[in-house]
Design an enzyme around this catalytic site. Structure first.
Site, PDB file in Angstrom:
ATOM      1  N   GLU A   1       0.833  -1.200   0.000  1.00 21.62           N
ATOM      2  CA  GLU A   1       0.000   0.000   0.000  1.00 21.62           C
ATOM      3  C   GLU A   1       0.870   1.254   0.000  1.00 21.62           C
ATOM      4  O   GLU A   1       0.613   2.202  -0.739  1.00 21.62           O
ATOM      5  CB  GLU A   1      -0.925   0.006   1.211  1.00 21.62           C
ATOM      6  CG  GLU A   1      -1.840   1.224   1.258  1.00 21.62           C
ATOM      7  CD  GLU A   1      -2.559   1.364   2.580  1.00 21.62           C
ATOM      8  OE1 GLU A   1      -3.720   1.803   2.569  1.00 21.62           O
ATOM      9  OE2 GLU A   1      -1.953   1.054   3.634  1.00 21.62           O
TER      10      GLU A   1
ATOM     11  N   TYR B   1      -4.384   9.945  -0.985  1.00 20.19           N
ATOM     12  CA  TYR B   1      -2.998  10.110  -0.560  1.00 20.19           C
ATOM     13  C   TYR B   1      -1.976  10.331  -1.677  1.00 20.19           C
ATOM     14  O   TYR B   1      -1.262  11.332  -1.683  1.00 20.19           O
ATOM     15  CB  TYR B   1      -2.563   8.887   0.252  1.00 20.19           C
ATOM     16  CG  TYR B   1      -3.337   8.675   1.512  1.00 20.19           C
ATOM     17  CD1 TYR B   1      -3.014   9.347   2.680  1.00 20.19           C
ATOM     18  CD2 TYR B   1      -4.410   7.781   1.551  1.00 20.19           C
ATOM     19  CE1 TYR B   1      -3.727   9.142   3.855  1.00 20.19           C
ATOM     20  CE2 TYR B   1      -5.127   7.570   2.715  1.00 20.19           C
ATOM     21  CZ  TYR B   1      -4.783   8.254   3.868  1.00 20.19           C
ATOM     22  OH  TYR B   1      -5.496   8.056   5.020  1.00 20.19           O
TER      23      TYR B   1
ATOM     24  N   CYS C   1      -6.521   9.856   6.704  1.00 22.42           N
ATOM     25  CA  CYS C   1      -6.431   9.618   8.145  1.00 22.42           C
ATOM     26  C   CYS C   1      -5.017   9.918   8.628  1.00 22.42           C
ATOM     27  O   CYS C   1      -4.821  10.754   9.497  1.00 22.42           O
ATOM     28  CB  CYS C   1      -6.826   8.183   8.468  1.00 22.42           C
ATOM     29  SG  CYS C   1      -8.552   7.804   8.104  1.00 22.42           S
TER      30      CYS C   1
ATOM     31  N   ASP D   1      -8.598   3.640  13.422  1.00 21.79           N
ATOM     32  CA  ASP D   1      -9.264   2.401  13.812  1.00 21.79           C
ATOM     33  C   ASP D   1      -8.192   1.550  14.498  1.00 21.79           C
ATOM     34  O   ASP D   1      -7.327   0.973  13.843  1.00 21.79           O
ATOM     35  CB  ASP D   1      -9.810   1.733  12.544  1.00 21.79           C
ATOM     36  CG  ASP D   1     -10.353   0.329  12.758  1.00 21.79           C
ATOM     37  OD1 ASP D   1     -10.155  -0.246  13.839  1.00 21.79           O
ATOM     38  OD2 ASP D   1     -10.950  -0.211  11.807  1.00 21.79           O
TER      39      ASP D   1
ATOM     40  N   ARG E   1      -5.230  11.804  12.173  1.00 21.98           N
ATOM     41  CA  ARG E   1      -6.391  12.489  12.750  1.00 21.98           C
ATOM     42  C   ARG E   1      -7.398  11.497  13.306  1.00 21.98           C
ATOM     43  O   ARG E   1      -8.142  11.791  14.251  1.00 21.98           O
ATOM     44  CB  ARG E   1      -7.079  13.374  11.705  1.00 21.98           C
ATOM     45  CG  ARG E   1      -7.694  12.579  10.574  1.00 21.98           C
ATOM     46  CD  ARG E   1      -8.633  13.364   9.682  1.00 21.98           C
ATOM     47  NE  ARG E   1      -9.142  12.496   8.632  1.00 21.98           N
ATOM     48  CZ  ARG E   1     -10.236  11.748   8.752  1.00 21.98           C
ATOM     49  NH1 ARG E   1     -10.944  11.760   9.859  1.00 21.98           N
ATOM     50  NH2 ARG E   1     -10.622  10.960   7.763  1.00 21.98           N
TER      51      ARG E   1
ATOM     52  N   TRP F   1      -8.659  -1.524   0.036  1.00 23.57           N
ATOM     53  CA  TRP F   1      -9.363  -0.312  -0.378  1.00 23.57           C
ATOM     54  C   TRP F   1     -10.651  -0.601  -1.143  1.00 23.57           C
ATOM     55  O   TRP F   1     -11.349   0.325  -1.577  1.00 23.57           O
ATOM     56  CB  TRP F   1      -8.448   0.556  -1.242  1.00 23.57           C
ATOM     57  CG  TRP F   1      -7.527   1.426  -0.448  1.00 23.57           C
ATOM     58  CD1 TRP F   1      -6.258   1.144  -0.037  1.00 23.57           C
ATOM     59  CD2 TRP F   1      -7.815   2.737   0.049  1.00 23.57           C
ATOM     60  NE1 TRP F   1      -5.725   2.190   0.677  1.00 23.57           N
ATOM     61  CE2 TRP F   1      -6.659   3.185   0.739  1.00 23.57           C
ATOM     62  CE3 TRP F   1      -8.916   3.580  -0.034  1.00 23.57           C
ATOM     63  CZ2 TRP F   1      -6.592   4.436   1.357  1.00 23.57           C
ATOM     64  CZ3 TRP F   1      -8.847   4.828   0.578  1.00 23.57           C
ATOM     65  CH2 TRP F   1      -7.689   5.236   1.259  1.00 23.57           C
TER      66      TRP F   1
END
Length: 298
Positions: A63, A127, A179, A203, A200, A85
């Site tokens: 990733e 991203y 995130c 999980d 920010r 994803w």
């Protein structure tokens, strides 16, 4: 010395015992705290691939390599057997077409049909787009990663060695707003590269383990490109949460005793930050507990 993985386990326990419970965007509900930090020392070769459950570290590294390409379509990920994803474009497809296609069929169509992938596999300016092709108000694109590598090489005392993905003007077009949104780097006088990554929203059961691995892999690549040694990884979280359908799994994980962290090393010196492959990463000594399964909240 206490095992560094206990920082993560203690955080989970804190959320279980003291987290604020509320309904969230997904409708699943979370138990969360605001503000958390863990620190991992990478200088001895050991890396934070969690051992209290099996972490599929190659998926996390793949990733990160995909982010570095600037890619925003899941077709490339699926062709590399990375499915983390899929949930977001699949939910969009089902919602907009009304077709309750199963995930396997959807992924196969993305892989095999370029036109279908172009329409339904796109995540928007997530991203990679922001890292490598941030669009300035002047219409020019800015490659934050290339700038970071150059600064690490030429001005390692700089306090401006960072990149981020929270591009306010493009948030609405993203399948999921970033995130892990800011990475800042620091070089010590003896040539160690430190990283602080601010997230920010995290999980804790499913995401944090992948974020630790991805940030570590990037730190190793950047250090090699700049002729530095890996130093400390500092992870800072804003909203650190457990989904309510993950609580039993979290309770199971915190009963487990950590095993020694494995080592990770690069076996090839790539000629640029753009030319690393998954085969360049070797992990040794990884002996985790069994995997813990849980559903992703979309």
């Amino acid at each position: 010395m206490r095992h560094p993985e206990y920082q993560y386990l203690d955080l989970i326990e804190r959320v279980l015992d003291h987290g604020d419970e509320r309904v969230d965007r997904t409708g699943v509900g979370t138990r969360s705290i605001f503000g958390a930090m863990v620190r991992f020392d990478l200088s001895g070769g050991q890396v934070p691939i969690l051992t209290t459950k099996r972490v599929y570290w190659k998926t996390a590294v793949k990733e990160m390599l995909w982010f570095l390409t600037g890619g925003t379509n899941i077709q490339a990920l699926l062709r590399d057997n990375v499915r983390i994803w899929t949930d977001w474009p699949l939910a969009t497809y089902r919602r907009e077409t009304g077709e309750q296609i199963d995930q396997e069929t959807f992924e196969r169509r993305i892989v095999e049909d370029d036109a279908f992938a172009a329409r339904w596999g796109e995540l928007g300016p997530v991203y990679g787009k922001q890292w490598r092709r941030w669009l300035g108000t002047d219409g020019q694109e800015h490659d934050q990663i290339a700038t970071l590598v150059e600064t690490l090489r030429t001005n390692p005392a700089s306090r401006r060695m960072l990149f981020h993905a929270w591009n306010v003007g493009e948030l609405s077009g993203m399948a999921l707003p970033p995130c892990h949104m800011v990475y800042q780097y620091h070089v010590t006088s003896d040539g160690r590269l430190n990283c602080l990554m601010f997230q920010r929203s995290v999980d804790l059961l499913l995401g944090a383990a992948f974020n630790y691995v991805g940030a570590t892999a990037l730190q190793l690549m950047l250090a090699q490109q700049a002729g530095l040694q890996p130093g400390e990884l500092v992870w800072v979280a804003g909203d650190a949460h457990l989904y309510l359908n993950h609580l039993d799994q979290a309770r199971e994980q915190i009963t487990r005793t950590p095993h020694p962290f494995p080592t990770m090393r690069l076996v090839r010196h790539a000629d640029s930050i753009d030319n690393y492959r998954i085969e360049d990463f070797v992990v040794e000594g990884y002996a985790p507990h069994a995997a813990i399964k849980a559903d992703v909240a979309v």
